[in-house]
Design an enzyme around this catalytic site. Sequence first.
Site, PDB file in Angstrom:
ATOM      1  N   LYS A   1      35.639  18.010 -10.920  1.00 53.95           N
ATOM      2  CA  LYS A   1      36.140  18.855  -9.877  1.00 53.95           C
ATOM      3  C   LYS A   1      36.429  17.755  -8.498  1.00 53.95           C
ATOM      4  O   LYS A   1      37.450  18.550  -7.579  1.00 53.95           O
ATOM      5  CB  LYS A   1      35.087  19.718  -9.412  1.00 53.95           C
ATOM      6  N   ASP A   2      36.135  16.907  -8.475  1.00 52.08           N
ATOM      7  CA  ASP A   2      36.381  15.962  -7.180  1.00 52.08           C
ATOM      8  C   ASP A   2      37.853  15.805  -7.443  1.00 52.08           C
ATOM      9  O   ASP A   2      38.553  15.466  -6.250  1.00 52.08           O
ATOM     10  CB  ASP A   2      35.757  14.459  -7.239  1.00 52.08           C
TER      11      ASP A   2
END
Length: 475
Positions: free
Chosen positions: A113-114
Amino acid sequence: MKYVSTRGGMQPSPFAEVLVEGLAPDGGLVVPETVPHVSAATLESWRGLDYAGLAIEVIGRYADGVPHADLERLCRAAYDPAVFDDDAIVPVRRLDDELALVGLSEGPTLAFKDMAMQFLGQALEYALAHDGATLNILGATSGDTGSAAEYALRGKRGISVFMLSPQGRMSRFQRAQMYSLTDPNIHNIAVAGDFDDCQHLVKQIAGDADFKRRYRIGAVNSINFARVCAQIVYYFWAWLRATDAVPAAERSGRPIDVTVPSGNFGNIFSGYLARRMGVPIRRLVLATNENNVLDEFFRTGVYRPRAGEEALATSSPSMDISRASNFERFVFEVLDRDPERLRAAWAGLERDGVLDLSAERERFADEFGFASGSSTHADRVAAIRETHERYGVVVDPHTADGLAVARRHLEGGIPMLVLETAKPAKFPEIVEEAIGRAPSVPEHLRELLEAPQFVTEASNDQAEIRAIIERDALA
């Protein structure tokens, strides 16, 4: 490039507007009017770019209206090697002649998700500063989205974050990452329910146009199209790295298959757009855990989301989702981008609890390039153990789901890339079960487990969540 709603009730809007709004005003999801195409020659010309440089080119196809110099600054800040644990940002690690891992967990929260959230954090602050505005982010997480959003948005000017998470349904490490943050613009709310309950609360509140406007509610969940387009970048990157060793004269059109562990369908929908744009992806293989609603859909054409109490708590908890929030975007494509057909299909789903697209099932593979499979706890444990024993590599349980499903779809001569989702340190119990020892955890992350935690517990009640937002929202 303009954006419209899957449900047809939104005027074509520019990137900056949909970046801040997230959900379309008619309750649908934002999609581009057209998907930009990248020629084989252009794709090849990008081979020498670093990750940030590639992001500028790919995201630039969608971020129409953002000056090139500004977009370059945003992408360079988002994909600064100082923020990631690997200078490549996304290392592609070959396991054998058939399998490779695409390393998407080198960011600050050790999860894929980063990759999108770091860009979204930069872009939101930029857009709000340009307009002199504020934004209150409302999101839901099954584990990794929440921490990635909070680490990307902590301390950002003009932004406050309200993140809903399911009580008792995240790993100890995931809770520590989120709840240990002390930034005044971060508000963690643990809801008595599962992830689907949290997601439903977000959609209910965001669907109230008056409340949304009054409190400037925005989204960073994968329903936000800016996240989807940022994720497209690593599909381009993965193909370029997977074909680096291929003789130059043979690279053009060289196909790959990609397996994507999937819960909310945003990650694999980004792959679908990359394929439409021109990346030579032959097959997108969707991998689920025991919450196999999406696998069932791709096998049968029938989408039958389960009620919240039917969602299983598994050892790959970030995929414990039975109603995928991005799935509407794919249904829109299957229904030939016809908003009227989409609205009718969704009304039937809400009425009957079932969406039957079995008449379109052959198109899923032939036209859209999808395949699927599901994995069990035993499959995950076996995949973690086998990957460690054969290659000396330790993977997390969601990546293990991907590997287990990927092996069933291998075809000689077509490389299979599996998208890594998180570092194994976030899920020590199943790793220890598989290989006899817990994965190592960096010292600065071990300290998180002992840090004080700050979280507000709430019932599964829309009014209670609204009251928290009303009390703490930025004006």
